[in-house]
Design an enzyme around this catalytic site. Sequence first.
Site, short mmCIF file in Angstrom:
data_model
loop_
_atom_site.label_atom_id
_atom_site.label_comp_id
_atom_site.label_asym_id
_atom_site.label_seq_id
_atom_site.Cartn_x
_atom_site.Cartn_y
_atom_site.Cartn_z
N ASP A 12 56.76 -57.71 84.51
CA ASP A 12 56.96 -56.56 85.41
C ASP A 12 57.47 -57.13 86.73
OD1 ASP A 12 56.73 -53.90 86.48
OD2 ASP A 12 54.90 -54.52 87.48
N SER A 13 57.82 -56.23 87.65
CA SER A 13 58.21 -56.69 88.98
C SER A 13 57.02 -57.25 89.75
CB SER A 13 58.81 -55.52 89.77
OG SER A 13 57.85 -54.50 89.90
N TYR A 44 61.58 -53.23 92.17
CA TYR A 44 62.77 -53.01 91.35
C TYR A 44 63.22 -51.54 91.41
CZ TYR A 44 62.20 -57.44 88.68
OH TYR A 44 62.12 -58.75 88.27
N GLY A 45 62.24 -50.67 91.64
CA GLY A 45 62.45 -49.24 91.39
C GLY A 45 63.34 -48.50 92.37
N CYS A 75 57.31 -52.43 82.44
CA CYS A 75 57.91 -51.91 83.66
C CYS A 75 58.77 -50.71 83.27
CB CYS A 75 58.79 -53.01 84.29
SG CYS A 75 59.74 -52.44 85.71
N THR A 77 60.86 -49.12 85.09
CA THR A 77 62.21 -49.24 85.63
C THR A 77 63.10 -50.09 84.72
OG1 THR A 77 61.25 -49.08 87.84
CG2 THR A 77 63.49 -49.92 87.70
N GLU A 154 50.90 -52.69 95.67
CA GLU A 154 51.10 -54.12 95.93
C GLU A 154 50.34 -54.58 97.18
OE1 GLU A 154 52.61 -56.61 94.20
OE2 GLU A 154 53.11 -55.28 92.53
N CYS A 188 55.81 -45.25 85.83
CA CYS A 188 55.91 -46.58 86.43
C CYS A 188 54.56 -47.23 86.18
CB CYS A 188 56.18 -46.47 87.92
SG CYS A 188 55.90 -48.02 88.82
N THR A 189 54.59 -48.46 85.71
CA THR A 189 53.33 -49.10 85.29
C THR A 189 52.41 -49.43 86.46
OG1 THR A 189 54.47 -51.23 85.28
CG2 THR A 189 54.28 -50.07 83.16
N HIS A 190 52.93 -49.39 87.68
CA HIS A 190 52.05 -49.56 88.83
C HIS A 190 51.10 -48.36 89.02
CE1 HIS A 190 54.61 -52.87 90.20
NE2 HIS A 190 53.76 -53.12 91.17
N1 DGL Z 1 56.07 -51.37 87.54
C1 DGL Z 1 57.45 -51.06 87.80
C2 DGL Z 1 57.83 -49.84 86.99
O1 DGL Z 1 57.15 -49.57 86.01
C3 DGL Z 1 57.60 -51.00 89.27
C4 DGL Z 1 58.98 -50.96 89.77
C5 DGL Z 1 59.18 -51.49 91.15
O2 DGL Z 1 59.04 -52.69 91.32
O3 DGL Z 1 59.55 -50.68 91.99
O4 DGL Z 1 58.78 -49.14 87.23
#
Ligand code: DGL
Length: 281
Positions: A12-13, A44-45, A75, A77, A154, A188-190
């Site tokens: 993931d990011s 990344y998003g 992720c 994204t 984060e 989004c996995t976050h």
């Molecule tokens: N966990 C990423 C996702 O699922 C986060 C993307 C990001 O870094 O903005 O989209």
Amino acid sequence: MQKNLLPIGVFDSGLGGLTSVREIKKIMPDEDIIYFGDTGRLPYGTRSPEIIKKYACDDMNFLLTSSVKAVLVACGTVSSTALGVLRDTFDLPIFGVVEPAAQSACRETACGRIAVLATPSTVRTGAFEREINKISPKAEVMSVGCPMFVPLVENGYIQAENPVTRHIVREYLSNLKDFRPDVIILGCTHYPIIRDIIHDQALDMIGEVSIVDSGASGAMAVKGYLEENGLLTSEKCGRATYYVSDEPHGFENTATLFLGEAVKDAVRINIDDYLYEKSAK
Ligand code: DGL
């Protein structure tokens, strides 16, 4: 080494893919995991498809310095933007989170209105709408981009009572008041890291909703594949090794809070040493 004993690669990011790690630990506790969070280049998003595809190939390139039996792109994204590129470029089973989350949502909905909370880049791809409408052509889908959630997570703003996070969650959910979904996909996995806050506020503003955790859905898809192909490990291991591309301290703290177990040995790597374009030349 026998293939079934190899670890599962997850990337993931940043911290978001830990929602998949938590689920893997729950449903496949004996599996080893190699995790990479590209914390040096996050988020990344909000980036363009070209950059997301490039970063995704670099991340894979790094992960594949270890032998893994499958990779979970944890992720939303990258899954919505670059899964095809990854599958065309790298020769191993690669799973994303969009399709499995869409399947869970279609199973869960009674009224046929499904909301997707995701990064702006994911929303732009329309990937969740496409997957949902492949399964349930009549389902109505409303997507909301929530660019503030990743920085909140984060930076460790994840406690249920955090007033800043609660306020921003309300702000985004206000877009769904008239749509009145009965399922919300955390695309989004976050976002599942602040699931309780989202659920709480949704209850207050929209009513009872089922929450679909895209990270967990991806982990279940990997389990299905490993089971069908006789690739579940036959040994009791369950080790997780964490790599990040920036200073590990913040990652370790939030990971420890979220996973409920000490993460104190994340290894910092230099992602510039693993750029896919360079190594492909
Ligand atoms: N966990 C990423 C996702 O699922 C986060 C993307 C990001 O870094 O903005 O989209």
